[in-house]
Each structure stands twice: as structure tokens, then as C-alpha cells.
Design an enzyme around this catalytic site. Sequence first.
Site, PDB file in Angstrom:
ATOM      1  N   SER A 163       0.732   7.695  -0.778  1.00 55.08           N
ATOM      2  CA  SER A 163       1.855   6.917  -0.258  1.00 55.08           C
ATOM      3  C   SER A 163       3.158   7.323  -0.942  1.00 55.08           C
ATOM      4  O   SER A 163       3.552   8.487  -0.881  1.00 55.08           O
ATOM      5  CB  SER A 163       1.538   5.423  -0.391  1.00 55.08           C
ATOM      6  OG  SER A 163       2.403   4.644   0.398  1.00 55.08           O
ATOM      7  N   ASP A 259      -2.860   4.486  10.368  1.00 51.86           N
ATOM      8  CA  ASP A 259      -1.719   4.359   9.461  1.00 51.86           C
ATOM      9  C   ASP A 259      -0.424   4.677  10.215  1.00 51.86           C
ATOM     10  O   ASP A 259      -0.325   5.710  10.878  1.00 51.86           O
ATOM     11  CB  ASP A 259      -1.920   5.337   8.294  1.00 51.86           C
ATOM     12  CG  ASP A 259      -0.832   5.264   7.237  1.00 51.86           C
ATOM     13  OD1 ASP A 259       0.062   4.409   7.341  1.00 51.86           O
ATOM     14  OD2 ASP A 259      -0.889   6.081   6.300  1.00 51.86           O
ATOM     15  N   HIS A 291      -3.807   2.687   6.063  1.00 53.79           N
ATOM     16  CA  HIS A 291      -3.103   3.182   4.884  1.00 53.79           C
ATOM     17  C   HIS A 291      -3.876   2.871   3.587  1.00 53.79           C
ATOM     18  O   HIS A 291      -4.304   1.743   3.372  1.00 53.79           O
ATOM     19  CB  HIS A 291      -1.713   2.541   4.846  1.00 53.79           C
ATOM     20  CG  HIS A 291      -0.757   3.208   3.928  1.00 53.79           C
ATOM     21  ND1 HIS A 291      -0.362   4.524   4.080  1.00 53.79           N
ATOM     22  CD2 HIS A 291      -0.101   2.749   2.825  1.00 53.79           C
ATOM     23  CE1 HIS A 291       0.495   4.835   3.126  1.00 53.79           C
ATOM     24  NE2 HIS A 291       0.662   3.787   2.351  1.00 53.79           N
TER      25      HIS A 291
END
Length: 315
Positions: A163, A259, A291
Site C-alpha cells: 500500500s 482492490d 486490499h
Amino acid sequence: MSNEELAHDFSPMIKVYKDGRVERLKGTDRVPPSTQPENGVQSKDVVISQEPAISARIYIPKTTTDSPQTKLPLLIYFHGGGFCIESPFSPAYHSYVNTLVSEANVVAVSVDYRLAPEHPLPAAYDDSWVAIKWVASHFDGNGSEDWLNRFADLQRVFFAGDSAGANITHNMAVKLGCERLVGVKLVGIVLVHPYFWGTEPVGAELTTPAATKERMAGVWRFACPSTSGSDDPLINPAKDPKLGILGCEKVLVCVAEKDGLKDRGWHYSEILKKSGWNGVVEVIEAKGEDHVFHLFNPICDNAVALQKKIVPFLN
């Protein structure tokens, strides 16, 4: 003004009140370094810099006690959390890096960079670069950290992150391509569900709900108030003229089907191939997952499959 008036609400990550209070809703739990009974991985915490305050958790696999003469690849890991929550010391990241170190048989440095909003970007980038330079200071075996001197092969360095940490990973690899560090060879980078964005939609983003798009852009503006916006090269690599000098020879991009950032990961591989960079990039997609699913459920089939791609990449 009541104490409960919000200036920013990025639930379930973080809330900031108009009186300046910051409330982190997750990522504040910490576990100490350890020797893991199930795999023999040892960890310890080190201070890299007092001012600014930068630290790291270092991990060595069991093989370092079995065959201490052998030097191992070195992984520098950057945690995710929207640049504003989490740390290397949280249970999920400690567990994840522990397992990776055991399975890939690498030494790891998991970086504790300063967080927004108290320390807005570029603080996290600056801290991460200081950490990389600190690692580089061990190239001749005379650095301050014994484990790195003894066990880390700085000709086999990898960066990885998830991320926002994958965003940091990419930007550090670009910086290394520009600035080079004596004694350090960055072989590859792993970007897991990277946080990139941009004003022009890519892939299926044309149908992404407006609120989701605003959140993606909003977290970036929150973390980096000085930004020019979603086409800042730091969040949109397509706008970075330096992309082609990415300082490694291979890249693994991991995306998840559900995601909202998935198409950015695919897009990254396409622009990288066209940038003049002469390395190899591969994208893998986890079907049916969202995610950072692998941190929430590390023993699910798709998380195990993801690990089975990352482990050989690091060797």
C-alpha cells in the site's frame, strides 16, 4: 466549537479533530521483538536516528546460527497504512516479516518512519532514505549494527512494501537510481497493492464510485499537504520523468481483484515497460481478494500463493 468536530475523517484508519487531536483507530498495538519458537527467527529494535526519530526492527533467520559464515540477501521493508498509521512493531507486520524472513531465508530491516499528519510527507520518504543510507553504511562490515555486518549481503538488496509502503518502495528505488549508494546493489522491489493515483482514470476506474475516488485522492492530500495533487510524481509514477532510471533490475507487482487500487498496479507495469527502464516487471493478481488481504488472513490460500511468488523473487 465542540471537541468532537472533525477536520478529517478517514475511518477506519484515522480521525483528526478541529482542535488538533489525532485519533488513530487502528495500527497502534505493538509487540516486542522476539525469538519465534516456531521458526527460530530473531528480531531486535535499533535506533537509526535520534533527531528525527527513526528506528527499525531487524530480523535474522535461524540459518544465521546454523551457518554464520554465509551472507544472506537483505530485505528493507516499508509498512503500509496510508502514511498515517501502523508501524513495524504492530502484530500484523511483525508476524508478516517474521514469516517472510523464515521462508525466504533473508535478513530484514523493517523501517519505522514518521507518520502524517504530525509529520507530513515528505517525512516518510526522507526517513526511509536515511534508513537506506544507514543500511548502506554496513557495506564494508564496519557499520554500527553487528547483525548487518555479519549476515547481510549488500550486493543482494531488495525493497518491499504494501500500500503506502509500496509507494515508498517505488520512490526509494527511483531515488537510488538517481543517487546510487556505494556498496549497495538493489536487485529488485516488491510492490504489494501499491498506493498510486492520478487525475485521469485507468482501467476500470471509470466506474469507480466518486466517494471512493475522493478518498484515494483525499488520503494523499492529507498525508502530503504540500502536494500539487493526484498527478504529483510521488503518487502518480506516470508523471515522473525519472521513472526510467528505477534503480533495480526486476519488479514484482502484486494486485488484488477487488482492490480499488488494482488498476494502478497494472498501469504501473505498463508505464514502466515504456519508460526506457531495461528491467523485468511481472504482475500477479489475487482473485476474489481485497486490499492487503494477506495481512488480515495470512494463512488463506491466496496469501500462501502470494508468499510463494515473493519468496523465490528474493532469492
